[in-house]
Motif scaffolding. Structure first.
Motif, PDB file in Angstrom:
ATOM      1  N   LYS A 107      -6.340  -2.903   8.139  1.00 30.67           N
ATOM      2  CA  LYS A 107      -6.639  -1.461   8.190  1.00 30.67           C
ATOM      3  C   LYS A 107      -7.024  -0.945   6.809  1.00 30.67           C
ATOM      4  N   GLY A 162       0.788  -1.240   0.000  1.00 32.86           N
ATOM      5  CA  GLY A 162       0.000   0.000   0.000  1.00 32.86           C
ATOM      6  C   GLY A 162       0.815   1.283   0.000  1.00 32.86           C
ATOM      7  N   VAL A 175      -4.762   3.678   7.526  1.00 34.66           N
ATOM      8  CA  VAL A 175      -3.298   3.699   7.395  1.00 34.66           C
ATOM      9  C   VAL A 175      -2.841   5.144   7.208  1.00 34.66           C
ATOM     10  N   THR A 183      -0.178   3.985  -2.760  1.00 38.16           N
ATOM     11  CA  THR A 183      -1.499   4.548  -2.460  1.00 38.16           C
ATOM     12  C   THR A 183      -1.368   5.645  -1.399  1.00 38.16           C
TER      13      THR A 183
HETATM   14  P1  ADP Z   1       2.606  -0.875  -3.231  1.00 40.34           P
HETATM   15  O1  ADP Z   1       2.933   0.514  -3.721  1.00 40.34           O
HETATM   16  O2  ADP Z   1       3.093  -1.111  -1.829  1.00 40.34           O
HETATM   17  O3  ADP Z   1       3.026  -1.965  -4.163  1.00 40.34           O
HETATM   18  P2  ADP Z   1      -0.099  -0.104  -3.778  1.00 40.34           P
HETATM   19  O4  ADP Z   1      -0.264   1.181  -3.066  1.00 40.34           O
HETATM   20  O5  ADP Z   1       0.107  -0.064  -5.261  1.00 40.34           O
HETATM   21  O6  ADP Z   1       1.024  -0.992  -3.111  1.00 40.34           O
HETATM   22  O7  ADP Z   1      -1.388  -0.972  -3.443  1.00 40.34           O
HETATM   23  C1  ADP Z   1      -1.642  -2.225  -4.088  1.00 40.34           C
HETATM   24  C2  ADP Z   1      -3.160  -2.418  -4.187  1.00 40.34           C
HETATM   25  O8  ADP Z   1      -3.692  -2.584  -2.880  1.00 40.34           O
HETATM   26  C3  ADP Z   1      -3.891  -1.233  -4.814  1.00 40.34           C
HETATM   27  O9  ADP Z   1      -4.919  -1.745  -5.639  1.00 40.34           O
HETATM   28  C4  ADP Z   1      -4.473  -0.490  -3.621  1.00 40.34           C
HETATM   29  O10 ADP Z   1      -5.679   0.177  -3.940  1.00 40.34           O
HETATM   30  C5  ADP Z   1      -4.721  -1.627  -2.629  1.00 40.34           C
HETATM   31  N1  ADP Z   1      -4.566  -1.177  -1.225  1.00 40.34           N
HETATM   32  C6  ADP Z   1      -3.609  -0.379  -0.725  1.00 40.34           C
HETATM   33  N2  ADP Z   1      -3.770  -0.199   0.599  1.00 40.34           N
HETATM   34  C7  ADP Z   1      -4.862  -0.937   0.960  1.00 40.34           C
HETATM   35  C8  ADP Z   1      -5.544  -1.168   2.209  1.00 40.34           C
HETATM   36  N3  ADP Z   1      -5.123  -0.631   3.354  1.00 40.34           N
HETATM   37  N4  ADP Z   1      -6.625  -1.972   2.183  1.00 40.34           N
HETATM   38  C9  ADP Z   1      -7.048  -2.544   1.021  1.00 40.34           C
HETATM   39  N5  ADP Z   1      -6.458  -2.360  -0.186  1.00 40.34           N
HETATM   40  C10 ADP Z   1      -5.372  -1.569  -0.223  1.00 40.34           C
END
Ligand code: ADP
Length: 212
Positions: free
Chosen positions: A198, A17, A203, A20
């Motif tokens: 979460k 996450g 988060v 995001t």
């Molecule tokens: P990373 O950058 O760590 O690889 P991302 O931010 O790209 O991860 O998130 C991967 C996926 O998980 C995305 O589709 C995002 O919307 C989803 N996501 C991120 N945080 C959460 C959360 N707390 N709960 C559910 N889904 C999440």
């Protein structure tokens, strides 16, 4: 020059996450008028590094040691051409991954070369520290390390259209173990954020309250 507390990095396995939360944070801080410089590691949006993106993310064409050094080189370039000038202008640096990703992922890639992931990790940290001492690299002031069950992270990754060479469940489990060793070693800088169960907003609130 001292750039105290102006450089924040986000770490964690793929799918934890980071991107995001980085995007949300940048958007909301900019709305408040804070000058932000958003970056990632490896640097992707600047010449010539975007040309190496496929090599870093997907290809196995280059010798692993050479690739680890190229990744280090891209960070040195990012620090000297972009991050330091932005810090001098008073920007807050928000990095989606930085040197801890390199320690965690590349120590595993170089495990066989050194005989153990402990030795490869020590080597990479020593190399990094020698460049810090020369002022060629800088450390983030604060790092948020997102902790998540690799199985959950992997379920999220599977929904993406293109998966990187690192995004395999067993590898991510090992990366998490490396991150745990790294966070113990740099426990003053690294703040572990348990994201298990979460929501994105929860988060975000946890991170934001710590930054404030
Ligand atoms: P990373 O950058 O760590 O690889 P991302 O931010 O790209 O991860 O998130 C991967 C996926 O998980 C995305 O589709 C995002 O919307 C989803 N996501 C991120 N945080 C959460 C959360 N707390 N709960 C559910 N889904 C999440």
């Amino acid at each position: 020059m001292e750039y105290k507390n102006n450089f924040i990095s986000f770490e964690g396995i793929d799918g934890s996450g980071k991107s995001t939360i980085v995007s949300l944070l940048v958007e909301r801080m900019e709305e408040k008028g804070v000058k932000i410089y958003k970056t990632r590691d490896p640097i992707r949006d600047k010449n010539p590094w975007y040309e190496l993106y496929d090599l870093f993310e997907h290809s196995q064409r280059v010798d692993k040691f050479s690739e680890a050094l190229l990744l280090l080189s891209s960070r040195v370039d990012n620090v000297n051409r972009f991050i330091k000038p932005e810090l001098n202008k008073g920007s807050i640096i928000i990095a989606d991954r930085f040197s801890d990703s390199w320690f965690a992922y590349q120590s595993l890639r170089l495990e066989k070369f050194f005989g153990s992931s402990k030795k490869s990790l020590d080597y990479l940290i020593d190399l990094h520290n020698s460049l810090i001492e020369e002022g060629v690299l800088i450390n983030p002031d604060k790092t948020f390390l997102f902790k998540i069950n690799p199985e959950i992270a992997f379920e999220r990754i599977k929904r993406k259209s293109k998966i990187s060479k690192y995004e395999k469940l067993n590898f991510l489990k090992k990366v998490l173990e490396q991150y745990e060793i790294i966070s113990d070693r740099f426990n003053e800088r690294i703040d572990l954020i348990d994201t298990e169960g979460k929501s994105i907003e929860e988060v975000y609130e946890t991170v934001f309250s710590k930054i404030n």
